[in-house]
Design a protein around this motif. Sequence first.
Motif, PDB file in Angstrom:
ATOM      1  N   THR A  29      39.871  27.677  55.958  1.00  0.00           N
ATOM      2  CA  THR A  29      40.503  28.237  54.854  1.00  0.00           C
ATOM      3  C   THR A  29      39.828  27.685  53.711  1.00  0.00           C
ATOM      4  OG1 THR A  29      42.592  28.712  56.236  1.00  0.00           O
ATOM      5  CG2 THR A  29      42.454  29.004  53.714  1.00  0.00           C
ATOM      6  N   LYS A  30      39.660  28.380  52.566  1.00  0.00           N
ATOM      7  CA  LYS A  30      39.174  27.979  51.452  1.00  0.00           C
ATOM      8  C   LYS A  30      39.896  28.253  49.991  1.00  0.00           C
ATOM      9  CE  LYS A  30      34.352  28.539  50.440  1.00  0.00           C
ATOM     10  NZ  LYS A  30      33.007  28.661  49.931  1.00  0.00           N
ATOM     11  N   ILE A  31      40.242  27.375  49.155  1.00  0.00           N
ATOM     12  CA  ILE A  31      40.921  27.989  47.793  1.00  0.00           C
ATOM     13  C   ILE A  31      39.863  27.606  47.019  1.00  0.00           C
ATOM     14  CG2 ILE A  31      42.711  27.465  46.367  1.00  0.00           C
ATOM     15  CD1 ILE A  31      44.237  26.559  48.603  1.00  0.00           C
ATOM     16  N   THR A  32      39.605  28.691  46.235  1.00  0.00           N
ATOM     17  CA  THR A  32      38.559  28.652  45.042  1.00  0.00           C
ATOM     18  C   THR A  32      39.310  28.868  43.540  1.00  0.00           C
ATOM     19  OG1 THR A  32      36.755  29.627  46.505  1.00  0.00           O
ATOM     20  CG2 THR A  32      36.490  29.612  44.205  1.00  0.00           C
ATOM     21  N   MET A  33      38.640  27.824  42.671  1.00  0.00           N
ATOM     22  CA  MET A  33      39.218  28.008  41.524  1.00  0.00           C
ATOM     23  C   MET A  33      37.986  28.109  40.267  1.00  0.00           C
ATOM     24  SD  MET A  33      42.291  25.070  41.648  1.00  0.00           S
ATOM     25  CE  MET A  33      41.840  24.567  43.372  1.00  0.00           C
ATOM     26  N   ASP A  34      38.501  28.782  39.291  1.00  0.00           N
ATOM     27  CA  ASP A  34      37.392  28.826  38.266  1.00  0.00           C
ATOM     28  C   ASP A  34      37.823  28.138  37.112  1.00  0.00           C
ATOM     29  OD1 ASP A  34      35.961  29.556  36.007  1.00  0.00           O
ATOM     30  OD2 ASP A  34      36.125  31.536  36.082  1.00  0.00           O
ATOM     31  N   PRO A  35      37.316  26.994  36.725  1.00  0.00           N
ATOM     32  CA  PRO A  35      37.685  25.781  35.822  1.00  0.00           C
ATOM     33  C   PRO A  35      37.573  26.277  34.378  1.00  0.00           C
ATOM     34  CG  PRO A  35      35.954  24.965  36.898  1.00  0.00           C
ATOM     35  CD  PRO A  35      36.206  26.335  37.459  1.00  0.00           C
ATOM     36  N   THR A  36      37.041  27.620  34.237  1.00  0.00           N
ATOM     37  CA  THR A  36      36.668  28.169  32.936  1.00  0.00           C
ATOM     38  C   THR A  36      37.706  29.051  32.532  1.00  0.00           C
ATOM     39  OG1 THR A  36      35.159  29.913  33.509  1.00  0.00           O
ATOM     40  CG2 THR A  36      34.255  27.761  33.128  1.00  0.00           C
ATOM     41  N   ASP A  37      38.517  29.301  33.656  1.00  0.00           N
ATOM     42  CA  ASP A  37      39.599  30.352  33.280  1.00  0.00           C
ATOM     43  C   ASP A  37      40.784  29.922  32.675  1.00  0.00           C
ATOM     44  OD1 ASP A  37      42.084  32.004  33.634  1.00  0.00           O
ATOM     45  OD2 ASP A  37      41.813  32.380  35.753  1.00  0.00           O
ATOM     46  N   LYS A  38      41.134  30.191  31.341  1.00  0.00           N
ATOM     47  CA  LYS A  38      42.056  29.169  30.440  1.00  0.00           C
ATOM     48  C   LYS A  38      43.411  29.572  30.983  1.00  0.00           C
ATOM     49  CE  LYS A  38      39.347  28.556  27.135  1.00  0.00           C
ATOM     50  NZ  LYS A  38      38.837  27.010  27.137  1.00  0.00           N
ATOM     51  N   LYS A  39      43.904  30.739  31.568  1.00  0.00           N
ATOM     52  CA  LYS A  39      45.091  30.585  32.301  1.00  0.00           C
ATOM     53  C   LYS A  39      45.393  29.789  33.399  1.00  0.00           C
ATOM     54  CE  LYS A  39      45.731  35.758  31.116  1.00  0.00           C
ATOM     55  NZ  LYS A  39      45.962  37.187  31.529  1.00  0.00           N
ATOM     56  N   LEU A  40      44.298  29.485  34.378  1.00  0.00           N
ATOM     57  CA  LEU A  40      44.268  28.668  35.457  1.00  0.00           C
ATOM     58  C   LEU A  40      44.714  27.441  34.766  1.00  0.00           C
ATOM     59  CD1 LEU A  40      44.284  27.941  38.343  1.00  0.00           C
ATOM     60  CD2 LEU A  40      41.784  27.846  37.915  1.00  0.00           C
ATOM     61  N   ILE A  41      43.883  26.778  33.847  1.00  0.00           N
ATOM     62  CA  ILE A  41      44.148  25.587  33.205  1.00  0.00           C
ATOM     63  C   ILE A  41      45.291  25.377  32.841  1.00  0.00           C
ATOM     64  CG2 ILE A  41      43.155  24.085  31.405  1.00  0.00           C
ATOM     65  CD1 ILE A  41      41.080  24.348  33.886  1.00  0.00           C
ATOM     66  N   ASP A  42      45.891  26.256  32.068  1.00  0.00           N
ATOM     67  CA  ASP A  42      47.376  26.151  31.488  1.00  0.00           C
ATOM     68  C   ASP A  42      48.298  25.962  32.712  1.00  0.00           C
ATOM     69  OD1 ASP A  42      46.482  26.277  28.896  1.00  0.00           O
ATOM     70  OD2 ASP A  42      47.000  28.403  28.888  1.00  0.00           O
ATOM     71  N   LYS A  43      48.335  26.929  33.670  1.00  0.00           N
ATOM     72  CA  LYS A  43      49.205  26.628  34.738  1.00  0.00           C
ATOM     73  C   LYS A  43      48.882  25.312  35.736  1.00  0.00           C
ATOM     74  CE  LYS A  43      50.235  28.582  39.158  1.00  0.00           C
ATOM     75  NZ  LYS A  43      49.964  29.716  40.444  1.00  0.00           N
ATOM     76  N   LEU A  44      47.564  24.782  35.709  1.00  0.00           N
ATOM     77  CA  LEU A  44      47.535  23.646  36.439  1.00  0.00           C
ATOM     78  C   LEU A  44      47.744  22.348  35.340  1.00  0.00           C
ATOM     79  CD1 LEU A  44      44.124  23.963  37.993  1.00  0.00           C
ATOM     80  CD2 LEU A  44      46.092  23.852  39.020  1.00  0.00           C
ATOM     81  N   LYS A  45      48.054  22.516  34.148  1.00  0.00           N
ATOM     82  CA  LYS A  45      48.686  21.450  33.095  1.00  0.00           C
ATOM     83  C   LYS A  45      50.082  21.594  33.393  1.00  0.00           C
ATOM     84  CE  LYS A  45      45.094  21.617  29.569  1.00  0.00           C
ATOM     85  NZ  LYS A  45      44.954  21.885  28.062  1.00  0.00           N
ATOM     86  N   LYS A  46      50.897  22.523  33.530  1.00  0.00           N
ATOM     87  CA  LYS A  46      52.233  22.850  34.058  1.00  0.00           C
ATOM     88  C   LYS A  46      52.675  22.183  35.234  1.00  0.00           C
ATOM     89  CE  LYS A  46      52.839  26.356  30.366  1.00  0.00           C
ATOM     90  NZ  LYS A  46      52.844  27.860  30.112  1.00  0.00           N
ATOM     91  N   GLU A  47      51.682  22.539  36.253  1.00  0.00           N
ATOM     92  CA  GLU A  47      52.065  22.600  37.747  1.00  0.00           C
ATOM     93  C   GLU A  47      50.721  22.057  38.454  1.00  0.00           C
ATOM     94  OE1 GLU A  47      53.326  26.176  39.558  1.00  0.00           O
ATOM     95  OE2 GLU A  47      54.267  26.987  37.479  1.00  0.00           O
ATOM     96  N   PRO A  48      50.538  20.710  38.224  1.00  0.00           N
ATOM     97  CA  PRO A  48      49.184  20.310  38.985  1.00  0.00           C
ATOM     98  C   PRO A  48      49.365  20.194  40.191  1.00  0.00           C
ATOM     99  CG  PRO A  48      50.541  18.299  37.905  1.00  0.00           C
ATOM    100  CD  PRO A  48      51.236  19.848  37.482  1.00  0.00           C
TER     101      PRO A  48
END
Length: 88
Positions: free
Chosen positions: A58-77
Amino acid sequence: MAASKEKTHLEDIQSKDTEDKSLNNYKEKLLGKVGTPFPEDPRKVIVKEFYIQFEDGTKITMDPTDKKLIDKLKKEPIEIKVGFEINR
């Protein structure tokens, strides 16, 4: 012989010994036909994809250039613990 700690720009490496055909072939195989894609960008590494792959494939892929993802990870690391296992 110790490796040099002096920084060398990719263009400097590519522009040396241009008359040596075999060396040029080696450099092309090693470095590819690349230039500096963003010469004015001061970053040394630009991460375009980050993924976590589990033992079951199983693989979870993330795009670190996605601003929404970055904002979410800042709130919920995401916390990744070394050696942590989940038994299903």
